[in-house]
Design a protein around this motif. Structure first.
Motif, PDB file in Angstrom:
ATOM      1  N   ASP A 122       1.581  53.834  -1.732  1.00 10.94           N
ATOM      2  CA  ASP A 122       1.936  52.914  -2.656  1.00 10.94           C
ATOM      3  C   ASP A 122       0.426  51.616  -1.519  1.00 10.94           C
ATOM      4  N   PHE A 123      -0.181  51.169  -2.219  1.00 14.76           N
ATOM      5  CA  PHE A 123      -0.323  49.978  -1.597  1.00 14.76           C
ATOM      6  C   PHE A 123       0.419  48.497  -1.404  1.00 14.76           C
ATOM      7  N   ALA A 149      -2.201  43.709   7.490  1.00 15.67           N
ATOM      8  CA  ALA A 149      -3.291  44.104   7.468  1.00 15.67           C
ATOM      9  C   ALA A 149      -4.242  43.502   5.502  1.00 15.67           C
ATOM     10  N   PHE A 150      -3.586  43.454   5.120  1.00 17.02           N
ATOM     11  CA  PHE A 150      -4.175  43.169   3.422  1.00 17.02           C
ATOM     12  C   PHE A 150      -4.068  41.195   3.453  1.00 17.02           C
ATOM     13  N   VAL A 151      -3.145  41.313   4.592  1.00  9.34           N
ATOM     14  CA  VAL A 151      -2.820  39.780   4.384  1.00  9.34           C
ATOM     15  C   VAL A 151      -3.581  38.210   4.733  1.00  9.34           C
ATOM     16  N   ALA A 152      -4.131  37.496   3.687  1.00 10.51           N
ATOM     17  CA  ALA A 152      -5.166  36.187   4.319  1.00 10.51           C
ATOM     18  C   ALA A 152      -3.979  35.981   5.564  1.00 10.51           C
TER      19      ALA A 152
END
Length: 189
Positions: free
Chosen positions: A102-103, A109-112
């Motif tokens: 699940d994403f 890695a996906f948080v700015a």
């Protein structure tokens, strides 16, 4: 018409499937459904070991049979093989879909990165300007050593080889350059 639990020959199955494909014949589809649905469900139950998933996959298979019956060619194989190929492919797709992680929106890695405040950015620019100004006052040989070491990422021994200097000289000149920079930056505060 096939009765529940009745048998269906290969030719009958092919003609029923062709009727569904050509005329969207509901009675032919019902006959196919009564014969193949329990078999597909048993096949899926054996693979998934979950009766609910087996039921869902069987429904998906039979919907796909209804939608793609026009693609069936009796000359290339029998109806049962065609239906169970659809079942196998749908099972593989479901397995792959379930294996995907699940994403996680909170994954670093996906948080700015947080944007720097204008104050912090201004302070960094001012520090960089002060450092450049302080470096202008260093002798050219020390600037060259700092550039090779920190901007070109060369090791001290590589610098010594490149400039044909003893390793101790390279290290002492870099230390001396740091001392001068530190003094210049502290005076400028």
């Amino acid at each position: 018409m096939v009765e529940p639990g009745g048998e269906l020959t290969k030719d009958e199955a092919c003609s029923l499937l062709e009727a569904v494909g050509r005329k969207r014949d509901i009675e032919s589809f019902e006959a196919l459904f009564r014969y193949y649905a329990p078999r597909v469900k048993a096949y899926m139950a054996r693979l998934t070991r979950d009766p609910n998933i087996a039921e869902e996959l069987m429904q998906e298979v039979m919907i796909t049979v209804w939608n793609k019956a026009g693609q069936f060619e009796a000359t290339r194989g029998n109806a049962g093989t065609w239906i169970f190929t659809i079942a196998r492919n749908l099972r593989i797709d479901a397995y792959r879909k379930n294996r995907r992680p699940d994403f996680d929106v909170n994954d670093p890695a996906f948080v700015a990165d947080d944007a720097k405040s204008a104050e912090n950015e201004l302070a960094e620019r001012q520090d960089a300007t002060r450092l450049k100004d302080a470096m202008k006052d260093l002798p050219q040989e020390q600037i060259q050593l700092l550039t090779l070491s920190f901007f070109d990422d060369c090791s001290h021994s590589a610098i010594a080889t490149k400039l044909n200097l003893p390793l101790g000289t390279v290290k002492s000149r870099i230390r001396l350059a740091f001392a001068r920079l530190r003094a210049a930056l502290e005076d400028g505060k």
